[in-house]
Scaffold this active site. Sequence first.
Site, PDB file in Angstrom:
ATOM      1  N   ASP A 108       0.703  -1.373   0.204  1.00  0.00           N
ATOM      2  CA  ASP A 108      -0.052  -0.029   0.041  1.00  0.00           C
ATOM      3  C   ASP A 108       0.937   1.225   0.153  1.00  0.00           C
ATOM      4  O   ASP A 108       2.132   0.934   0.326  1.00  0.00           O
ATOM      5  CB  ASP A 108      -0.939   0.012   1.165  1.00  0.00           C
ATOM      6  CG  ASP A 108      -0.237   0.117   2.575  1.00  0.00           C
ATOM      7  OD1 ASP A 108      -0.452  -0.900   3.676  1.00  0.00           O
ATOM      8  OD2 ASP A 108       0.643   0.854   2.992  1.00  0.00           O
ATOM      9  N   HIS A 123       8.545  -5.242  -1.388  1.00  0.00           N
ATOM     10  CA  HIS A 123       7.817  -6.006  -2.076  1.00  0.00           C
ATOM     11  C   HIS A 123       6.891  -5.297  -2.962  1.00  0.00           C
ATOM     12  O   HIS A 123       5.957  -6.070  -3.580  1.00  0.00           O
ATOM     13  CB  HIS A 123       6.580  -6.587  -1.133  1.00  0.00           C
ATOM     14  CG  HIS A 123       7.148  -7.707  -0.180  1.00  0.00           C
ATOM     15  ND1 HIS A 123       6.557  -7.949   0.907  1.00  0.00           N
ATOM     16  CD2 HIS A 123       8.241  -8.373  -0.253  1.00  0.00           C
ATOM     17  CE1 HIS A 123       7.338  -8.918   1.645  1.00  0.00           C
ATOM     18  NE2 HIS A 123       8.484  -9.075   0.945  1.00  0.00           N
ATOM     19  N   CYS A 129       0.381  -3.435 -22.073  1.00  0.00           N
ATOM     20  CA  CYS A 129       1.693  -2.584 -22.223  1.00  0.00           C
ATOM     21  C   CYS A 129       1.523  -1.591 -23.294  1.00  0.00           C
ATOM     22  O   CYS A 129       1.219  -2.274 -24.540  1.00  0.00           O
ATOM     23  CB  CYS A 129       3.010  -3.512 -22.507  1.00  0.00           C
ATOM     24  SG  CYS A 129       4.544  -2.725 -22.587  1.00  0.00           S
ATOM     25  N   THR A 146       3.884  -6.855  11.973  1.00  0.00           N
ATOM     26  CA  THR A 146       4.349  -7.870  11.025  1.00  0.00           C
ATOM     27  C   THR A 146       4.355  -9.489  11.649  1.00  0.00           C
ATOM     28  O   THR A 146       4.996  -9.393  12.918  1.00  0.00           O
ATOM     29  CB  THR A 146       5.582  -7.755  10.106  1.00  0.00           C
ATOM     30  OG1 THR A 146       5.557  -8.752   9.220  1.00  0.00           O
ATOM     31  CG2 THR A 146       6.698  -7.416  10.796  1.00  0.00           C
ATOM     32  N   ALA A 180      -0.789  -0.246  16.579  1.00  0.00           N
ATOM     33  CA  ALA A 180       0.135   0.512  16.273  1.00  0.00           C
ATOM     34  C   ALA A 180      -0.068   2.171  16.302  1.00  0.00           C
ATOM     35  O   ALA A 180       0.558   2.968  16.820  1.00  0.00           O
ATOM     36  CB  ALA A 180       0.544   0.151  14.740  1.00  0.00           C
TER      37      ALA A 180
HETATM   38  C1  BV8 Z   1      11.579 -15.609  -2.508  1.00  0.00           C
HETATM   39  C2  BV8 Z   1       3.398  -8.726  -1.980  1.00  0.00           C
HETATM   40  C3  BV8 Z   1      12.789 -17.016  -3.606  1.00  0.00           C
HETATM   41  C4  BV8 Z   1       2.300  -9.195  -2.948  1.00  0.00           C
HETATM   42  C5  BV8 Z   1       4.083 -10.277  -0.647  1.00  0.00           C
HETATM   43  C6  BV8 Z   1      13.059 -18.698   3.228  1.00  0.00           C
HETATM   44  C7  BV8 Z   1      13.901 -18.087   2.702  1.00  0.00           C
HETATM   45  C8  BV8 Z   1      13.319 -17.272   1.615  1.00  0.00           C
HETATM   46  C9  BV8 Z   1      12.079 -17.740   1.056  1.00  0.00           C
HETATM   47  C10 BV8 Z   1      11.157 -18.455   1.757  1.00  0.00           C
HETATM   48  C11 BV8 Z   1      11.529 -18.807   2.965  1.00  0.00           C
HETATM   49  N1  BV8 Z   1      10.704 -19.637   3.449  1.00  0.00           N
HETATM   50  C12 BV8 Z   1       9.649 -19.615   2.746  1.00  0.00           C
HETATM   51  C13 BV8 Z   1       9.880 -19.001   1.539  1.00  0.00           C
HETATM   52  C14 BV8 Z   1       8.965 -18.570   0.658  1.00  0.00           C
HETATM   53  C15 BV8 Z   1       8.071 -17.215   0.714  1.00  0.00           C
HETATM   54  C16 BV8 Z   1       7.784 -17.202   1.958  1.00  0.00           C
HETATM   55  O1  BV8 Z   1       8.253 -16.457   2.875  1.00  0.00           O
HETATM   56  N2  BV8 Z   1       6.532 -17.828   2.215  1.00  0.00           N
HETATM   57  C17 BV8 Z   1       6.075 -17.756   3.643  1.00  0.00           C
HETATM   58  C18 BV8 Z   1       4.372 -17.629   3.330  1.00  0.00           C
HETATM   59  C19 BV8 Z   1       6.332 -18.988   4.458  1.00  0.00           C
HETATM   60  N3  BV8 Z   1       9.019 -15.995   0.390  1.00  0.00           N
HETATM   61  C20 BV8 Z   1       8.985 -15.820  -0.854  1.00  0.00           C
HETATM   62  O2  BV8 Z   1       8.329 -16.405  -1.840  1.00  0.00           O
HETATM   63  C21 BV8 Z   1       9.537 -14.643  -1.342  1.00  0.00           C
HETATM   64  N4  BV8 Z   1      10.395 -14.723  -2.654  1.00  0.00           N
HETATM   65  O3  BV8 Z   1      12.102 -16.077  -1.437  1.00  0.00           O
HETATM   66  O4  BV8 Z   1      11.998 -16.133  -3.527  1.00  0.00           O
HETATM   67  C22 BV8 Z   1      13.731 -16.888  -4.800  1.00  0.00           C
HETATM   68  C23 BV8 Z   1      15.109 -16.385  -4.413  1.00  0.00           C
HETATM   69  C24 BV8 Z   1      16.029 -16.230  -5.454  1.00  0.00           C
HETATM   70  C25 BV8 Z   1      15.577 -16.360  -6.652  1.00  0.00           C
HETATM   71  C26 BV8 Z   1      14.361 -16.423  -7.100  1.00  0.00           C
HETATM   72  C27 BV8 Z   1      13.397 -16.840  -6.093  1.00  0.00           C
HETATM   73  C28 BV8 Z   1       8.626 -13.423  -1.723  1.00  0.00           C
HETATM   74  C29 BV8 Z   1       7.640 -13.058  -0.707  1.00  0.00           C
HETATM   75  C30 BV8 Z   1       7.144 -11.746  -1.003  1.00  0.00           C
HETATM   76  C31 BV8 Z   1       5.646 -12.108  -1.133  1.00  0.00           C
HETATM   77  N5  BV8 Z   1       4.814 -11.012  -1.456  1.00  0.00           N
HETATM   78  N6  BV8 Z   1       3.263  -9.465  -0.758  1.00  0.00           N
HETATM   79  C32 BV8 Z   1       0.881  -8.709  -2.314  1.00  0.00           C
HETATM   80  O5  BV8 Z   1       1.002  -7.859  -1.136  1.00  0.00           O
HETATM   81  O6  BV8 Z   1      -0.151  -9.053  -2.986  1.00  0.00           O
HETATM   82  S1  BV8 Z   1       4.115 -10.732   1.132  1.00  0.00           S
HETATM   83  C33 BV8 Z   1       2.894 -10.269   1.924  1.00  0.00           C
HETATM   84  O7  BV8 Z   1       2.938 -10.807   3.278  1.00  0.00           O
HETATM   85  C34 BV8 Z   1       2.791  -8.736   2.313  1.00  0.00           C
HETATM   86  O8  BV8 Z   1       3.750  -8.064   1.644  1.00  0.00           O
HETATM   87  C35 BV8 Z   1       2.677  -8.643   3.645  1.00  0.00           C
HETATM   88  O9  BV8 Z   1       3.315  -7.620   4.099  1.00  0.00           O
HETATM   89  C36 BV8 Z   1       3.609  -9.648   3.926  1.00  0.00           C
HETATM   90  C37 BV8 Z   1       4.173 -10.206   5.346  1.00  0.00           C
HETATM   91  O10 BV8 Z   1       2.828 -10.423   5.888  1.00  0.00           O
HETATM   92  P1  BV8 Z   1       2.666  -9.353   7.195  1.00  0.00           P
HETATM   93  O11 BV8 Z   1       2.919  -7.953   6.743  1.00  0.00           O
HETATM   94  O12 BV8 Z   1       3.235 -10.034   8.350  1.00  0.00           O
HETATM   95  O13 BV8 Z   1       1.103  -9.452   7.501  1.00  0.00           O
HETATM   96  P2  BV8 Z   1       0.341 -10.659   8.388  1.00  0.00           P
HETATM   97  O14 BV8 Z   1      -0.936 -10.588   8.111  1.00  0.00           O
HETATM   98  O15 BV8 Z   1       0.917 -11.743   8.272  1.00  0.00           O
HETATM   99  O16 BV8 Z   1       0.350 -10.024   9.839  1.00  0.00           O
HETATM  100  C38 BV8 Z   1      -0.012  -8.814  10.122  1.00  0.00           C
HETATM  101  C39 BV8 Z   1       0.332  -8.501  11.551  1.00  0.00           C
HETATM  102  O17 BV8 Z   1      -0.208  -7.007  12.145  1.00  0.00           O
HETATM  103  C40 BV8 Z   1      -0.190  -9.528  12.510  1.00  0.00           C
HETATM  104  O18 BV8 Z   1       0.796 -10.056  13.416  1.00  0.00           O
HETATM  105  C41 BV8 Z   1      -1.235  -8.935  13.250  1.00  0.00           C
HETATM  106  O19 BV8 Z   1      -1.436  -9.030  14.677  1.00  0.00           O
HETATM  107  C42 BV8 Z   1      -0.933  -7.334  13.381  1.00  0.00           C
HETATM  108  N7  BV8 Z   1      -1.864  -6.427  13.574  1.00  0.00           N
HETATM  109  C43 BV8 Z   1      -3.110  -6.322  13.259  1.00  0.00           C
HETATM  110  N8  BV8 Z   1      -3.575  -5.171  13.632  1.00  0.00           N
HETATM  111  C44 BV8 Z   1      -2.628  -4.492  14.014  1.00  0.00           C
HETATM  112  C45 BV8 Z   1      -1.284  -5.061  13.841  1.00  0.00           C
HETATM  113  N9  BV8 Z   1      -0.264  -4.677  14.306  1.00  0.00           N
HETATM  114  C46 BV8 Z   1      -0.193  -3.235  14.952  1.00  0.00           C
HETATM  115  N10 BV8 Z   1      -1.352  -2.562  14.788  1.00  0.00           N
HETATM  116  C47 BV8 Z   1      -2.584  -2.998  14.527  1.00  0.00           C
HETATM  117  N11 BV8 Z   1      -3.635  -2.327  14.650  1.00  0.00           N
HETATM  118 ZN    ZN Z   2       5.720  -4.371 -22.989  1.00  0.00          ZN
END
Ligand code: BV8
Ligand code: ZN
Length: 270
Positions: A115, A144, A176, A217, A260
């Site tokens: 966002d 991201h 595009c 996060t 937050a």
């Molecule tokens: C990659 C964009 C490989 C899209 C997003 C280990 C190492 C490397 C990779 C991995 C690994 N283990 C697993 C992986 C694969 C994967 C991964 O992490 N999977 C997870 C699900 C296990 N990672 C990937 O695929 C990454 N790429 O590693 O590629 C590679 C390497 C080399 C060459 C080629 C390939 C890419 C990951 C990026 C994915 N894209 N977003 C979109 O948004 O549509 S991720 C998405 O999740 C968002 O960006 C978001 O920000 C992010 C994390 O989630 P959070 O922000 O934490 O949100 P969540 O809802 O989980 O938590 C919210 C928190 O807020 C909660 O704790 C809640 O209690 C709290 N909250 C609620 N209200 C409040 C509050 N806090 C404060 N105040 C409040 N009021």
């Molecule tokens: Zn193009």
Amino acid sequence: SRGMSRRRRAVLHPDLKRARSLLAAAARVVVLTGAGVSAESGVPTFRGPGGLWKQFRPEELATPEAFARDPRLVWEWYGWRRELVAGCRPNPAHLAIARWMRAHSGVTLVTQNVDDLHERAADDPAVALTPLAAPLGDRFLKLHGSLFRSKCTRCAYAAEHREPVDASSADTLPRCPSCGALLRPDVVWFGEMLPPGATQAAFAAAARAQACLVVGTKGAVYPAGGVAHEAQRAGAPLIVVDPGETDYDAMADLKLAGAAGEIVPALLEG
Ligand code: BV8
Ligand code: ZN
């Protein structure tokens, strides 16, 4: 909370005073934010209650495979999110972080969010009243991508893209302007690489950090979530602001359990 009296602040969180002094003592701080920092602005989080969209899980829709299989459905999701976020406003947490980054040259923001609420807070005229201690340039890192940018699935075209998307049929999807291929959201999907420059800068800032503030996060997504681990490896105390459980709780020096929008201004201001 700006008018929060010193007494009230002390009552708010016993650990708040300690967190404030830890941050005040650190010349270099990394702030890592996730979806939770935007929750009070009305942007749904990924894994919280009320989930992000209908019956799908982000991990099923935010992937190149999902886009290849059904670009219309994926664009419907992103178009909906764009419209939703366009109607939201930065909340006091975004504004407090933006002011803090202007006032302190050693603060680096690393966000996982797509966002544009951190940017909109930075552009808020009230925030701009805080003198800029040093250029924001490489102190504002987005790992991201952005909901409001699209890029070509074939050529190097990429640009800001704010107009509504007509995802009603495959042939009304955005194309595009230079090569005619399908455009896609310029965000990092699961399985995709993060932007190398921003990622390197984020981990370098974490390796030099003297304190790390994690806001909204769960810490479930990597490699972005590893920025906090890197800061702790560098000896930085870890302060976590979140109303729920996170993967950082066990390793945090201080956990400020709450929203937050309430805690971050009390933590950073005054
Ligand atoms: C990659 C964009 C490989 C899209 C997003 C280990 C190492 C490397 C990779 C991995 C690994 N283990 C697993 C992986 C694969 C994967 C991964 O992490 N999977 C997870 C699900 C296990 N990672 C990937 O695929 C990454 N790429 O590693 O590629 C590679 C390497 C080399 C060459 C080629 C390939 C890419 C990951 C990026 C994915 N894209 N977003 C979109 O948004 O549509 S991720 C998405 O999740 C968002 O960006 C978001 O920000 C992010 C994390 O989630 P959070 O922000 O934490 O949100 P969540 O809802 O989980 O938590 C919210 C928190 O807020 C909660 O704790 C809640 O209690 C709290 N909250 C609620 N209200 C409040 C509050 N806090 C404060 N105040 C409040 N009021
Ligand atoms: Zn193009």
